[in-house]
Design a protein around this motif. Structure first.
Motif, PDB file in Angstrom:
ATOM      1  N   TYR A   1      -5.657  -4.130  -6.170  1.00 44.78           N
ATOM      2  CA  TYR A   1      -4.547  -3.414  -5.546  1.00 44.78           C
ATOM      3  C   TYR A   1      -4.989  -2.858  -4.193  1.00 44.78           C
ATOM      4  O   TYR A   1      -6.190  -2.686  -3.931  1.00 44.78           O
ATOM      5  N   PRO A   2      -4.034  -2.588  -3.323  1.00 45.24           N
ATOM      6  CA  PRO A   2      -4.387  -2.014  -2.025  1.00 45.24           C
ATOM      7  C   PRO A   2      -4.820  -0.558  -2.152  1.00 45.24           C
ATOM      8  O   PRO A   2      -4.390   0.153  -3.066  1.00 45.24           O
ATOM      9  N   ILE A   3      -5.661  -0.117  -1.239  1.00 47.01           N
ATOM     10  CA  ILE A   3      -5.937   1.306  -1.128  1.00 47.01           C
ATOM     11  C   ILE A   3      -4.661   1.949  -0.581  1.00 47.01           C
ATOM     12  O   ILE A   3      -4.109   1.492   0.421  1.00 47.01           O
ATOM     13  N   PRO A   4      -4.143   2.988  -1.243  1.00 46.87           N
ATOM     14  CA  PRO A   4      -2.873   3.569  -0.784  1.00 46.87           C
ATOM     15  C   PRO A   4      -2.958   4.051   0.663  1.00 46.87           C
ATOM     16  O   PRO A   4      -3.986   4.573   1.103  1.00 46.87           O
ATOM     17  N   ASN A   5      -1.871   3.864   1.398  1.00 47.89           N
ATOM     18  CA  ASN A   5      -1.834   4.296   2.797  1.00 47.89           C
ATOM     19  C   ASN A   5      -2.141   5.778   2.942  1.00 47.89           C
ATOM     20  O   ASN A   5      -2.820   6.198   3.882  1.00 47.89           O
ATOM     21  N   ALA A   6      -1.634   6.583   2.009  1.00 44.87           N
ATOM     22  CA  ALA A   6      -1.869   8.023   2.085  1.00 44.87           C
ATOM     23  C   ALA A   6      -3.356   8.341   1.965  1.00 44.87           C
ATOM     24  O   ALA A   6      -3.855   9.274   2.613  1.00 44.87           O
ATOM     25  N   SER A   7      -4.070   7.574   1.148  1.00 47.05           N
ATOM     26  CA  SER A   7      -5.504   7.793   0.984  1.00 47.05           C
ATOM     27  C   SER A   7      -6.267   7.333   2.221  1.00 47.05           C
ATOM     28  O   SER A   7      -7.242   7.978   2.643  1.00 47.05           O
ATOM     29  N   LEU A   8      -5.842   6.226   2.808  1.00 50.58           N
ATOM     30  CA  LEU A   8      -6.463   5.761   4.046  1.00 50.58           C
ATOM     31  C   LEU A   8      -6.298   6.785   5.161  1.00 50.58           C
ATOM     32  O   LEU A   8      -7.226   7.047   5.935  1.00 50.58           O
ATOM     33  N   ALA A   9      -5.119   7.384   5.220  1.00 51.79           N
ATOM     34  CA  ALA A   9      -4.834   8.357   6.276  1.00 51.79           C
ATOM     35  C   ALA A   9      -5.678   9.618   6.132  1.00 51.79           C
ATOM     36  O   ALA A   9      -6.025  10.260   7.130  1.00 51.79           O
ATOM     37  N   SER A  10      -6.014   9.970   4.895  1.00 56.10           N
ATOM     38  CA  SER A  10      -6.735  11.219   4.668  1.00 56.10           C
ATOM     39  C   SER A  10      -8.255  11.059   4.761  1.00 56.10           C
ATOM     40  O   SER A  10      -8.972  12.046   4.879  1.00 56.10           O
ATOM     41  N   ASN A  11      -8.755   9.842   4.694  1.00 57.07           N
ATOM     42  CA  ASN A  11     -10.202   9.617   4.736  1.00 57.07           C
ATOM     43  C   ASN A  11     -10.507   8.397   5.604  1.00 57.07           C
ATOM     44  O   ASN A  11     -10.342   7.262   5.172  1.00 57.07           O
ATOM     45  N   PRO A  12     -10.986   8.619   6.822  1.00 57.46           N
ATOM     46  CA  PRO A  12     -11.260   7.496   7.730  1.00 57.46           C
ATOM     47  C   PRO A  12     -12.394   6.600   7.264  1.00 57.46           C
ATOM     48  O   PRO A  12     -12.582   5.504   7.811  1.00 57.46           O
ATOM     49  N   GLU A  13     -13.160   7.022   6.244  1.00 56.38           N
ATOM     50  CA  GLU A  13     -14.229   6.184   5.711  1.00 56.38           C
ATOM     51  C   GLU A  13     -13.690   5.015   4.883  1.00 56.38           C
ATOM     52  O   GLU A  13     -14.394   4.037   4.650  1.00 56.38           O
ATOM     53  N   LEU A  14     -12.434   5.122   4.423  1.00 58.24           N
ATOM     54  CA  LEU A  14     -11.857   4.080   3.581  1.00 58.24           C
ATOM     55  C   LEU A  14     -11.320   2.928   4.427  1.00 58.24           C
ATOM     56  O   LEU A  14     -10.716   3.148   5.472  1.00 58.24           O
ATOM     57  N   LYS A  15     -11.516   1.708   3.937  1.00 55.65           N
ATOM     58  CA  LYS A  15     -11.008   0.508   4.593  1.00 55.65           C
ATOM     59  C   LYS A  15     -10.126  -0.244   3.605  1.00 55.65           C
ATOM     60  O   LYS A  15     -10.420  -0.306   2.410  1.00 55.65           O
ATOM     61  N   GLN A  16      -9.081  -0.861   4.126  1.00 52.78           N
ATOM     62  CA  GLN A  16      -8.106  -1.551   3.281  1.00 52.78           C
ATOM     63  C   GLN A  16      -8.681  -2.843   2.719  1.00 52.78           C
ATOM     64  O   GLN A  16      -9.537  -3.493   3.333  1.00 52.78           O
ATOM     65  N   ASN A  17      -8.193  -3.229   1.550  1.00 50.94           N
ATOM     66  CA  ASN A  17      -8.556  -4.511   0.953  1.00 50.94           C
ATOM     67  C   ASN A  17      -7.926  -5.658   1.731  1.00 50.94           C
ATOM     68  O   ASN A  17      -6.843  -5.498   2.316  1.00 50.94           O
TER      69      ASN A  17
ATOM     70  N   ALA B   1       0.816  -1.218   0.000  1.00 55.30           N
ATOM     71  CA  ALA B   1       0.000   0.000   0.000  1.00 55.30           C
ATOM     72  C   ALA B   1       0.845   1.261   0.000  1.00 55.30           C
ATOM     73  O   ALA B   1       0.307   2.365  -0.076  1.00 55.30           O
ATOM     74  N   GLN B   2       2.162   1.107   0.048  1.00 60.17           N
ATOM     75  CA  GLN B   2       3.069   2.251   0.000  1.00 60.17           C
ATOM     76  C   GLN B   2       3.536   2.566  -1.415  1.00 60.17           C
ATOM     77  O   GLN B   2       4.227   3.556  -1.634  1.00 60.17           O
TER      78      GLN B   2
END
Length: 538
Positions: A519-535, A115-116
């Protein structure tokens, strides 16, 4: 000059509110991203603002190929077509990138990404910016806004079409996010711009949303082949739907092959014809030569007006071999990028049979090279490809020797022919076996392949035909950002029933986890939006 190119170059960031990309927690780099009422004093601004959405598919910033309008992202890892090519092609069995110090490439081509990975972030962010740009345009073209500006009736009539195009481009980006990531933050023009974290949508929700958007706007889009070069029409909407339906079992667990075939026929009946020569599709004048009758939607490239390190610039320069120094006939510097791109063994072997010796799609150069790539950093190992060029079909070359004039054919008729054939043999109703083979044979005839009269008698069962179609898709559509999706649909991307050189980081290929189908949700995107959850698996 390609009709829309100057408009694209001039309007990429004019068309963006400073805040609009906050829709998806993307931070614009440029400080000249302010739309004001003054801009709309001239009603031509609406087309210019629309062009900014298109420009995001080609450009990364307003200050040349080395600029980026997304904070923290290098332009080489965030150009839309390039990262799409990497995630769909470099991750599979056709292409190897020599310079593994380039951020993210090693992990993608060895299937060991995390995810990086900056290329994954680049794709997620660039597609998200397209959504944000489209949402901004739609906010600025409401009836209330147009009334307040006293916009003329003639311009309002055009804006109906413009809004449909903006929604189509938004749907295209969501289609890529759905395919590559399986989920995405879903946001539209009616959602708040400030202090809003878009909710996450899964594949079923995205599928339904994209489908509903594309069917809703069809009436307001221009008919096939009637819009400006580089702008979308009904056929582009039909193509996205056909792609979604062909892959529906992967996306939503439902077979929709009949719907896929139906939309393929709509496209085929739209007036498109195959380019006279296969090579025309990948040359510097593919906006004016016979390719214009086949290409349904291109990503624009121009060596002067829209300089970028996009897919065609990368593939033409990268196809120059370290040994061959073959850049001059390709229309770039003699040494190009010295063997940056080479072919994996498994793709080369698809052209092994003698019937491919004269096949126009076989542009493989072997020379004194070894077919095996034992050391990825050794540019002298592995064959090279000359599919794309910066040369013109009429003679001469593009306008620059680094940045090519060659448009990237995102969607074209040949793909539709093969999609129809596949949908038929996967059980689509209302389709025709003879017609399916006719479409395959038309492509082989165009390619000057002597085996161009195939029929049911050449195959022992349906599974054999489908595997042939998969191989034929590779021969026809290689390096066009299709392969990962195709392998997943055929159950050959993950697992170990089909391995290729360097799959899973093994020189001869090893099994990879089913989690890698997305593909994974990028870590930077997860950090900016708490609504997102990782694959799962990341």
């Amino acid at each position: 000059m390609k009709t829309i190119k100057k408009l694209l170059a001039l309007t990429l960031l004019i068309s963006v509110f400073a805040s609009c990309t906050k829709d998806l927690n993307i931070v614009p780099e440029d400080d000249q991203t302010t739309l004001s009422e003054k801009l709309f004093e001239n009603e031509t601004a609406y087309l210019e603002v629309l062009a900014g959405i298109y420009a995001n598919l080609s450009l990364t910033g307003t200050d040349g190929a080395g600029s980026s309008n997304i904070q923290g992202l290098d332009p080489g890892t965030s150009q839309y077509g390039r990262v799409l090519l990497y995630l769909q092609t470099l991750s599979a069995d056709q292409m190897i990138w020599s310079y593994e110090n380039d951020p993210g490439t090693r992990e993608i081509q060895r299937n060991i990404w995390t995810a990086q990975n900056p290329l994954i972030l680049g794709m997620f962010s660039r597609a998200s910016v397209s959504v944000a740009f489209a949402n901004n345009f739609l906010r600025e073209t409401t009836t209330e806004k147009l009334d307040a500006r006293n916009v003329s009736a003639a311009t309002r009539a055009d804006i109906v079409n413009y809004r449909a195009e903006a929604r189509l481009l938004r749907a295209l980006s969501y289609y890529h996010l759905m395919d590559l990531f399986g989920k995405a933050p879903l946001v539209n023009e009616n959602d708040p711009v400030v202090n809003f974290n878009p909710p996450q949508a899964d594949r079923q929700q995205l599928f339904t949303y994209i489908e509903s958007e594309l069917t809703a706007i069809e009436v307001d889009l221009k008919d096939p082949m009637t819009n400006q070069h580089g702008r979308a029409d009904k056929a582009v909407a039909w193509m996205i739907l056909a792609k979604m339906y062909l892959n529906a079992e992967v996306y939503i667990g439902q077979a929709k092959y009949t719907e896929a075939a139906d939309y393929c026929i709509k496209i085929i009946n739209g007036g498109y014809t195959l380019a006279t020569n296969y090579a025309d599709l990948f040359m510097a004048d593919n906006n004016t030569n016979s390719a214009v009758n086949e290409i349904i939607f291109p990503l624009i490239s121009d060596g002067i007006e829209t300089q970028n390190f996009g897919p065609t610039t990368v593939m033409v320069n990268g196809s120059v071999g370290s040994i061959e120094q073959n850049g001059t006939p390709l229309g770039v510097g003699a040494g190009g990028w010295g063997g940056a791109l080479r072919l994996r063994r498994e793709f080369v072997q698809l052209f092994d049979a003698s019937v491919f010796n004269t096949d126009a799609r076989n542009t493989i150069i072997s020379g004194s090279r070894d077919i095996e790539i034992r050391d990825i950093s050794d540019q002298d190992q592995g064959y090279i490809l000359e599919k794309y060029s910066n040369a013109k079909s009429t003679g001469g070359f593009g306008s620059d020797q680094t940045f090519v004039d060659t448009d990237f054919p995102l969607f074209r008729l040949a793909d539709v022919y093969l999609m129809y054939a596949e949908a038929h043999f996967r059980g689509a109703s209302g389709t025709n076996t003879d017609l399916a083979f006719n479409y395959i044979n038309l492509l082989r005839t165009r390619a000057n392949n002597p085996q161009n009269n195939l029929s049911m008698s050449d195959f022992s069962n349906n599974n054999e035909i489908l595997n042939f179609i998969l191989d034929e898709r590779a021969r026809e559509l290689h390096w066009e950002a299709k392969r990962r999706q195709d392998l997943i649909r055929f159950g050959k991307f993950t697992g170990g029933n089909y391995n290729w050189a360097w799959k899973g980081n093994g020189s001869n290929g090893i099994s990879i986890s089913a989690d890698l189908k997305v593909y994974p949700i990028p870590n930077a995107s997860l950090a900016s939006n708490p609504e997102l959850k990782q694959n799962p698996g990341y």
